[in-house]
Design a protein around this motif. Sequence first.
Motif, PDB file in Angstrom:
ATOM      1  N   PRO A  64       0.675  -1.237  -0.189  1.00  0.00           N
ATOM      2  CA  PRO A  64       0.049   0.090   0.066  1.00  0.00           C
ATOM      3  C   PRO A  64       0.766   1.453   0.046  1.00  0.00           C
ATOM      4  N   ALA A  65       1.937   1.066   0.605  1.00  0.00           N
ATOM      5  CA  ALA A  65       2.877   2.445   0.841  1.00  0.00           C
ATOM      6  C   ALA A  65       3.384   2.700  -0.814  1.00  0.00           C
ATOM      7  N   ASP A  66       3.888   1.542  -1.443  1.00  0.00           N
ATOM      8  CA  ASP A  66       4.186   1.622  -2.912  1.00  0.00           C
ATOM      9  C   ASP A  66       3.232   2.413  -3.574  1.00  0.00           C
ATOM     10  N   LEU A  67       1.943   1.863  -3.394  1.00  0.00           N
ATOM     11  CA  LEU A  67       0.703   2.595  -4.252  1.00  0.00           C
ATOM     12  C   LEU A  67       0.817   3.938  -4.051  1.00  0.00           C
ATOM     13  N   VAL A  68       0.620   4.371  -2.746  1.00  0.00           N
ATOM     14  CA  VAL A  68       0.810   5.890  -2.497  1.00  0.00           C
ATOM     15  C   VAL A  68       1.996   6.538  -3.050  1.00  0.00           C
ATOM     16  N   ALA A  69       3.111   6.057  -2.913  1.00  0.00           N
ATOM     17  CA  ALA A  69       4.388   6.820  -3.550  1.00  0.00           C
ATOM     18  C   ALA A  69       4.036   6.678  -5.009  1.00  0.00           C
ATOM     19  N   TYR A  70       3.658   5.804  -5.651  1.00  0.00           N
ATOM     20  CA  TYR A  70       3.150   5.992  -7.168  1.00  0.00           C
ATOM     21  C   TYR A  70       2.265   7.224  -7.380  1.00  0.00           C
ATOM     22  N   LEU A  71       1.422   7.452  -6.388  1.00  0.00           N
ATOM     23  CA  LEU A  71       0.575   8.449  -6.819  1.00  0.00           C
ATOM     24  C   LEU A  71       1.350   9.755  -6.460  1.00  0.00           C
ATOM     25  N   ILE A  72       2.075   9.844  -5.434  1.00  0.00           N
ATOM     26  CA  ILE A  72       2.877  11.031  -5.027  1.00  0.00           C
ATOM     27  C   ILE A  72       3.750  11.210  -6.310  1.00  0.00           C
ATOM     28  N   GLY A  73       4.287  10.263  -6.746  1.00  0.00           N
ATOM     29  CA  GLY A  73       5.346  10.445  -8.107  1.00  0.00           C
ATOM     30  C   GLY A  73       4.638  11.170  -9.139  1.00  0.00           C
ATOM     31  N   TRP A  74       3.292  10.526  -9.529  1.00  0.00           N
ATOM     32  CA  TRP A  74       2.794  11.098 -10.586  1.00  0.00           C
ATOM     33  C   TRP A  74       2.376  12.468 -10.346  1.00  0.00           C
ATOM     34  N   ASN A  75       1.987  12.832  -9.232  1.00  0.00           N
ATOM     35  CA  ASN A  75       1.468  14.205  -8.922  1.00  0.00           C
ATOM     36  C   ASN A  75       2.771  15.050  -8.954  1.00  0.00           C
ATOM     37  N   ALA A 115      10.675   5.383  -0.367  1.00  0.00           N
ATOM     38  CA  ALA A 115      10.648   4.002   0.289  1.00  0.00           C
ATOM     39  C   ALA A 115      11.035   4.374   1.746  1.00  0.00           C
ATOM     40  N   ASP A 116      11.763   5.625   1.969  1.00  0.00           N
ATOM     41  CA  ASP A 116      12.133   5.924   3.277  1.00  0.00           C
ATOM     42  C   ASP A 116      11.311   6.823   4.421  1.00  0.00           C
ATOM     43  N   LEU A 117      10.006   7.197   3.669  1.00  0.00           N
ATOM     44  CA  LEU A 117       8.977   7.802   4.272  1.00  0.00           C
ATOM     45  C   LEU A 117       8.017   6.829   5.126  1.00  0.00           C
ATOM     46  N   SER A 118       7.598   7.063   6.404  1.00  0.00           N
ATOM     47  CA  SER A 118       6.698   6.299   6.973  1.00  0.00           C
ATOM     48  C   SER A 118       5.382   6.479   6.449  1.00  0.00           C
ATOM     49  N   TRP A 119       4.670   5.530   6.758  1.00  0.00           N
ATOM     50  CA  TRP A 119       3.082   5.698   6.423  1.00  0.00           C
ATOM     51  C   TRP A 119       2.475   7.165   6.524  1.00  0.00           C
ATOM     52  N   PRO A 120       2.254   7.645   7.938  1.00  0.00           N
ATOM     53  CA  PRO A 120       1.969   8.910   7.987  1.00  0.00           C
ATOM     54  C   PRO A 120       2.620  10.085   7.178  1.00  0.00           C
ATOM     55  N   GLU A 121       3.884   9.801   7.014  1.00  0.00           N
ATOM     56  CA  GLU A 121       4.678  10.874   6.112  1.00  0.00           C
ATOM     57  C   GLU A 121       4.085  10.618   4.541  1.00  0.00           C
ATOM     58  N   LEU A 122       3.882   9.549   4.132  1.00  0.00           N
ATOM     59  CA  LEU A 122       3.662   9.294   2.844  1.00  0.00           C
ATOM     60  C   LEU A 122       2.178   9.847   2.577  1.00  0.00           C
ATOM     61  N   LEU A 123       1.230   9.722   3.648  1.00  0.00           N
ATOM     62  CA  LEU A 123       0.023  10.267   3.449  1.00  0.00           C
ATOM     63  C   LEU A 123      -0.099  11.807   3.410  1.00  0.00           C
ATOM     64  N   GLU A 124       0.858  12.531   4.314  1.00  0.00           N
ATOM     65  CA  GLU A 124       0.844  13.843   4.326  1.00  0.00           C
ATOM     66  C   GLU A 124       1.700  14.379   2.983  1.00  0.00           C
ATOM     67  N   ARG A 125       2.628  13.862   2.272  1.00  0.00           N
ATOM     68  CA  ARG A 125       3.386  14.096   1.190  1.00  0.00           C
ATOM     69  C   ARG A 125       2.375  14.020   0.050  1.00  0.00           C
ATOM     70  N   PHE A 126       1.384  12.812   0.101  1.00  0.00           N
ATOM     71  CA  PHE A 126       0.395  12.622  -0.978  1.00  0.00           C
ATOM     72  C   PHE A 126      -0.663  13.864  -1.040  1.00  0.00           C
ATOM     73  N   GLU A 127      -1.270  14.178   0.422  1.00  0.00           N
ATOM     74  CA  GLU A 127      -1.952  15.386   0.483  1.00  0.00           C
ATOM     75  C   GLU A 127      -1.405  16.816   0.152  1.00  0.00           C
ATOM     76  N   GLN A 128      -0.011  16.954   0.344  1.00  0.00           N
ATOM     77  CA  GLN A 128       0.777  18.213  -0.220  1.00  0.00           C
ATOM     78  C   GLN A 128       0.681  18.185  -1.803  1.00  0.00           C
ATOM     79  N   ALA A 129       1.091  16.796  -2.426  1.00  0.00           N
ATOM     80  CA  ALA A 129       0.940  16.678  -3.681  1.00  0.00           C
ATOM     81  C   ALA A 129      -0.086  17.234  -4.417  1.00  0.00           C
ATOM     82  N   LYS A 130      -1.326  16.501  -4.124  1.00  0.00           N
ATOM     83  CA  LYS A 130      -2.591  16.826  -4.471  1.00  0.00           C
ATOM     84  C   LYS A 130      -2.954  18.350  -4.438  1.00  0.00           C
TER      85      LYS A 130
END
Length: 186
Positions: A64-75, A115-130
């Motif tokens: 699931p973390a990779d899935l969020v990383a993918y979305l962050i990457g595209w954003n 890969a080095d971001l924690s789950w909460p950090e990934l979710l925060e980064r995804f929100e920022q990218a969006k």
Amino acid sequence: MGDWEKTRNRRLEHGLAVPQSKAELLYAVEDGYGKLARDLVRVPETRAREMSLPGHKAETMMSPADLVAYLIGWNETVLSWHELRSRGIEPEFPAPGLTWNQLGDLAQRFYRDYADLSWPELLERFEQAKSGIVSLITGLSDEELYGEPWYGKYTAGRMIQFNTSSPYANARRRIRAWLREQSTTA
């Protein structure tokens, strides 16, 4: 409101229509993100790095973390395309050193990049990218988004949608299926 407008609005509400205006694109991004974010918070942090989802490249698995990383990457890629163009630099599409037939490799790159971001950090980064995507869209006019081709035959609005709200919907289907599977195996 005519029948066609009601149908279009109903399709938009369910994520079935392709946005044709700035307002529709903003709605698709915000709504798609909101629905996905509600599902992502249901993923237990302790399971976020489990390699239990089919990957974006054939015969690979992702978490699931990779899935969020993918979305962050595209954003962030979409944001970088626009930032480069604003400086008069033509971006390499889809990303430096890769072609459109190497999207699985690009997905793998996104997984590694975050890969080095924690789950909460990934979710925060995804929100920022969006939020960056929303700011980008807000700063463009309907004409800039949909008035002329931006890349090949695609408008800027279509390229944004291809790489934000469409992947959000796909990711939501994947994560909801994963959550259902986890509840039956737990």
